[in-house]
Design a protein around this motif. Sequence first.
Motif, PDB file in Angstrom:
ATOM      1  N   HIS A 206       0.845  -1.185   0.000  1.00 24.33           N
ATOM      2  CA  HIS A 206       0.000   0.000   0.000  1.00 24.33           C
ATOM      3  C   HIS A 206       0.884   1.240   0.000  1.00 24.33           C
ATOM      4  O   HIS A 206       1.826   1.350   0.772  1.00 24.33           O
ATOM      5  CB  HIS A 206      -0.890   0.000   1.250  1.00 24.33           C
ATOM      6  CG  HIS A 206      -1.831   1.149   1.271  1.00 24.33           C
ATOM      7  ND1 HIS A 206      -3.132   1.044   0.863  1.00 24.33           N
ATOM      8  CD2 HIS A 206      -1.640   2.448   1.612  1.00 24.33           C
ATOM      9  CE1 HIS A 206      -3.709   2.234   0.974  1.00 24.33           C
ATOM     10  NE2 HIS A 206      -2.819   3.094   1.427  1.00 24.33           N
ATOM     11  N   PHE A 214      -6.372   3.836   6.390  1.00 21.55           N
ATOM     12  CA  PHE A 214      -7.510   3.494   7.232  1.00 21.55           C
ATOM     13  C   PHE A 214      -8.792   3.352   6.414  1.00 21.55           C
ATOM     14  O   PHE A 214      -9.596   2.472   6.641  1.00 21.55           O
ATOM     15  CB  PHE A 214      -7.729   4.588   8.282  1.00 21.55           C
ATOM     16  CG  PHE A 214      -6.770   4.478   9.418  1.00 21.55           C
ATOM     17  CD1 PHE A 214      -7.080   3.653  10.480  1.00 21.55           C
ATOM     18  CD2 PHE A 214      -5.576   5.159   9.425  1.00 21.55           C
ATOM     19  CE1 PHE A 214      -6.198   3.535  11.540  1.00 21.55           C
ATOM     20  CE2 PHE A 214      -4.705   5.041  10.462  1.00 21.55           C
ATOM     21  CZ  PHE A 214      -5.006   4.231  11.531  1.00 21.55           C
ATOM     22  N   SER A 217      -7.746   1.064   2.277  1.00 21.83           N
ATOM     23  CA  SER A 217      -7.083  -0.214   2.092  1.00 21.83           C
ATOM     24  C   SER A 217      -8.041  -1.380   2.351  1.00 21.83           C
ATOM     25  O   SER A 217      -8.688  -1.457   3.389  1.00 21.83           O
ATOM     26  CB  SER A 217      -5.886  -0.329   3.038  1.00 21.83           C
ATOM     27  OG  SER A 217      -5.339  -1.598   2.865  1.00 21.83           O
ATOM     28  N   HIS A 218      -8.116  -2.263   1.351  1.00 23.06           N
ATOM     29  CA  HIS A 218      -8.976  -3.431   1.543  1.00 23.06           C
ATOM     30  C   HIS A 218      -8.139  -4.699   1.581  1.00 23.06           C
ATOM     31  O   HIS A 218      -8.640  -5.784   1.462  1.00 23.06           O
ATOM     32  CB  HIS A 218     -10.016  -3.492   0.416  1.00 23.06           C
ATOM     33  CG  HIS A 218     -10.843  -2.257   0.360  1.00 23.06           C
ATOM     34  ND1 HIS A 218     -11.696  -1.888   1.381  1.00 23.06           N
ATOM     35  CD2 HIS A 218     -10.915  -1.267  -0.568  1.00 23.06           C
ATOM     36  CE1 HIS A 218     -12.274  -0.744   1.067  1.00 23.06           C
ATOM     37  NE2 HIS A 218     -11.805  -0.336  -0.102  1.00 23.06           N
ATOM     38  N   ASP A 219      -6.812  -4.507   1.664  1.00 26.58           N
ATOM     39  CA  ASP A 219      -5.913  -5.655   1.687  1.00 26.58           C
ATOM     40  C   ASP A 219      -5.896  -6.251   3.097  1.00 26.58           C
ATOM     41  O   ASP A 219      -5.653  -5.531   4.072  1.00 26.58           O
ATOM     42  CB  ASP A 219      -4.503  -5.178   1.283  1.00 26.58           C
ATOM     43  CG  ASP A 219      -3.613  -6.340   0.980  1.00 26.58           C
ATOM     44  OD1 ASP A 219      -3.458  -7.193   1.872  1.00 26.58           O
ATOM     45  OD2 ASP A 219      -3.073  -6.397  -0.137  1.00 26.58           O
ATOM     46  N   ASN A 220      -6.159  -7.537   3.197  1.00 27.84           N
ATOM     47  CA  ASN A 220      -6.231  -8.167   4.517  1.00 27.84           C
ATOM     48  C   ASN A 220      -4.924  -8.077   5.285  1.00 27.84           C
ATOM     49  O   ASN A 220      -4.913  -7.846   6.490  1.00 27.84           O
ATOM     50  CB  ASN A 220      -6.612  -9.644   4.374  1.00 27.84           C
ATOM     51  CG  ASN A 220      -8.089  -9.787   4.102  1.00 27.84           C
ATOM     52  OD1 ASN A 220      -8.847  -8.862   4.384  1.00 27.84           O
ATOM     53  ND2 ASN A 220      -8.475 -10.906   3.531  1.00 27.84           N
ATOM     54  N   SER A 223      -4.542  -4.605   6.616  1.00 26.09           N
ATOM     55  CA  SER A 223      -5.480  -4.418   7.734  1.00 26.09           C
ATOM     56  C   SER A 223      -4.971  -5.130   8.980  1.00 26.09           C
ATOM     57  O   SER A 223      -5.044  -4.600  10.080  1.00 26.09           O
ATOM     58  CB  SER A 223      -6.856  -4.970   7.373  1.00 26.09           C
ATOM     59  OG  SER A 223      -7.399  -4.193   6.353  1.00 26.09           O
ATOM     60  N   ASP A 224      -4.463  -6.347   8.797  1.00 25.13           N
ATOM     61  CA  ASP A 224      -3.936  -7.093   9.944  1.00 25.13           C
ATOM     62  C   ASP A 224      -2.769  -6.351  10.565  1.00 25.13           C
ATOM     63  O   ASP A 224      -2.629  -6.299  11.788  1.00 25.13           O
ATOM     64  CB  ASP A 224      -3.470  -8.492   9.502  1.00 25.13           C
ATOM     65  CG  ASP A 224      -4.657  -9.413   9.296  1.00 25.13           C
ATOM     66  OD1 ASP A 224      -5.768  -9.006   9.689  1.00 25.13           O
ATOM     67  OD2 ASP A 224      -4.466 -10.499   8.737  1.00 25.13           O
ATOM     68  N   SER A 228      -6.989  -3.587  11.821  1.00 26.85           N
ATOM     69  CA  SER A 228      -8.396  -3.463  11.372  1.00 26.85           C
ATOM     70  C   SER A 228      -9.149  -2.285  11.977  1.00 26.85           C
ATOM     71  O   SER A 228      -9.701  -2.399  13.075  1.00 26.85           O
ATOM     72  CB  SER A 228      -9.190  -4.720  11.688  1.00 26.85           C
ATOM     73  OG  SER A 228      -8.381  -5.764  12.063  1.00 26.85           O
ATOM     74  N   LEU A 269      -8.920   2.582  15.349  1.00 16.77           N
ATOM     75  CA  LEU A 269      -8.421   1.204  15.431  1.00 16.77           C
ATOM     76  C   LEU A 269      -9.064   0.487  16.616  1.00 16.77           C
ATOM     77  O   LEU A 269      -9.375   1.121  17.628  1.00 16.77           O
ATOM     78  CB  LEU A 269      -6.899   1.195  15.608  1.00 16.77           C
ATOM     79  CG  LEU A 269      -6.074   1.660  14.418  1.00 16.77           C
ATOM     80  CD1 LEU A 269      -4.598   1.722  14.810  1.00 16.77           C
ATOM     81  CD2 LEU A 269      -6.247   0.742  13.226  1.00 16.77           C
TER      82      LEU A 269
END
Lengths: 345, 290
Positions: A206, A214, A217-220, A223-224, A228, A269
Amino acid sequence: MEIKIKNLSNFILKEVNLNIAGGEIFALLGPNGAGKTTLLNTISGLIPYGGNIFFNGEPIDRLPAEKRKTGYLFQDICLFPHMTVLENVAYPLKNKIDKNAANEEAIKILKSMNLFKFASHYPARLSGGEKQKIAIARTLSSKPRILLLDEPFKSIDLNTAAYLREELKNLLKEFKITAIYVTHSFFQAEEMADRLGILIDGRLLHIGGARDIFFDSHDNEVSDFIGSPNILNIDSLKALGTGLFEAECGGMNIIVPHWGKPAGKLAILSKDIRISPRNGGATKLNQFEGDIIDILHCDSHFKIKIAAKKNILFSEISKTVFDGFKIKAGDKVNIMLNLNGIRMN
Amino acid sequence: MTEFENKIAETAPAAYPDAAPKAGKWRKLYERPKHKLKSSGENDLKNSVLGFIPIIVLLIIWEAAGRSDFISKGLLPPFTEVMAQFYELVKNGILIENLGRSIIRVLAGFSMGALLGILVGTVMGWTRYIDKLFNPLISVLYPIPALGWLPILMLYMGIGEALPIAIIFICSFFPVCYNTICGIKNVDKNYILAAKTMGASNMKILKTIVFPLALPTIFTGLRLEAGMAWRVIIAAEMVAIPTGIGALMMKAESLIRMDIIIVCLLMLSIMTFIFERFFMKLEDALTKWK
């Protein structure tokens, strides 16, 4: 100095592409072993790589490290212990100009950074913060085109580190130096950089502004890594006249810092949402009542799914805290939102 | 003084009065601090005085035992008689001549061996393929005791001045070389990478970063081998060479002159001490930053 990185690959990095504008501070975030330091080492020419790196449009792949004119601030400072502070600061200059001129230039730099009083000291006599300041002075003394910073304030106490970060940022902006700042801390990256990139397992997943991560981003994996975020829609925003706003989100009136622009969404968060078993009404600033819907057990922590007014929120708490609270699905809890953790878009 | 020099004069730190410019000598600022980082002074003096106490006690016991009837004077002459013999040997020139020969042999052999050891060790420690090429050879030759070479060298060179020098050369070369390789290789790689990003060439990095940082390890080798060179020269002179302190001891042994043997042993102890101390002081002077 503009940096362009095209399809950069080696034993860790995988097809990294990146463009950094001249004078921009770019933060590189990622977990341990992701390849952050390796990326800095490839840019400075210290390790081999495939792909291309351009400085101001010119390819530099064939240039050895000593000719790339990059400044590198290492994680463990790396002041030469057998040289005095003056000799350390003058060292990069002595590779370009004669010894006396280099010393004169180094004295000027030390004076401009209020470090002249340490000129005759050996690094062993300096504190961690002083050493880091000298390291910054040494790195800037050769007027690098690009500055690579590898978690430079990791070994310094939080207050000194915060002060040094601010001082460094001012210097970088003053001299319009392009910089890549490697850090583990999202907060530091947000504070220092114009843009940031998340590097995970050698891949740059990213690139964008801190807030974009925040909200967009839809990348897991990303996010991890950042933890998340909870995203809430803002129904109305009211100025409180004290540098704060009151945002109404699904029936919750949340106090937020001044943003200065119209905002439609709010992110926080899960680790910035704290909970406690209900013991009376939650009436304080940014405190709300909620009902536990579900409890998810992750590796080292618990994720608590909570219904608060019309919103569904996730709170992250450690196993120790969870055991202390003795909470279960269906219980009522107080929720507290950390003001510094709220971001708006 | 120029305006710039005046400015420096105003800001020279009070803790470093030497750094304050005097009559245009503002470049003193470039000089390194003259003192060592570790504070010593009073404690060092105290420790030195403490260290002399057991020596004095030993001398008193020795003198008393030598004068008692329990031990024959031939087997243990009193300390004062040994000192009288020492004076006699100095006066008639025997001690000076033999000690002089031993000193010259040690200095010649040790300086050649140490210099070549540092040179070869530096090249091997810095250049990986040269290290790979010669490391097995060094590893095979290094464990052989210096005196083990004596029979071969006697056959090749015969008995003469070159023989003890060659022995000392071998005794010094391998350990100093080995320590230098370790010192150069153990320099933190980050210092080398940092210097590279500052535009320093490989040769400059070796000269200004790697070699100075390897000095403490190199000096450990030099200090130990300076003492070892004396032990080896005495042994070689006792076995194969007719002059020098070792040879003098062997002659005294055949005449059952315990006093001369003790004088020679004292000389060996003093010379070893002086050589080791010299390298300690030299190391202190060259590694003030430690």
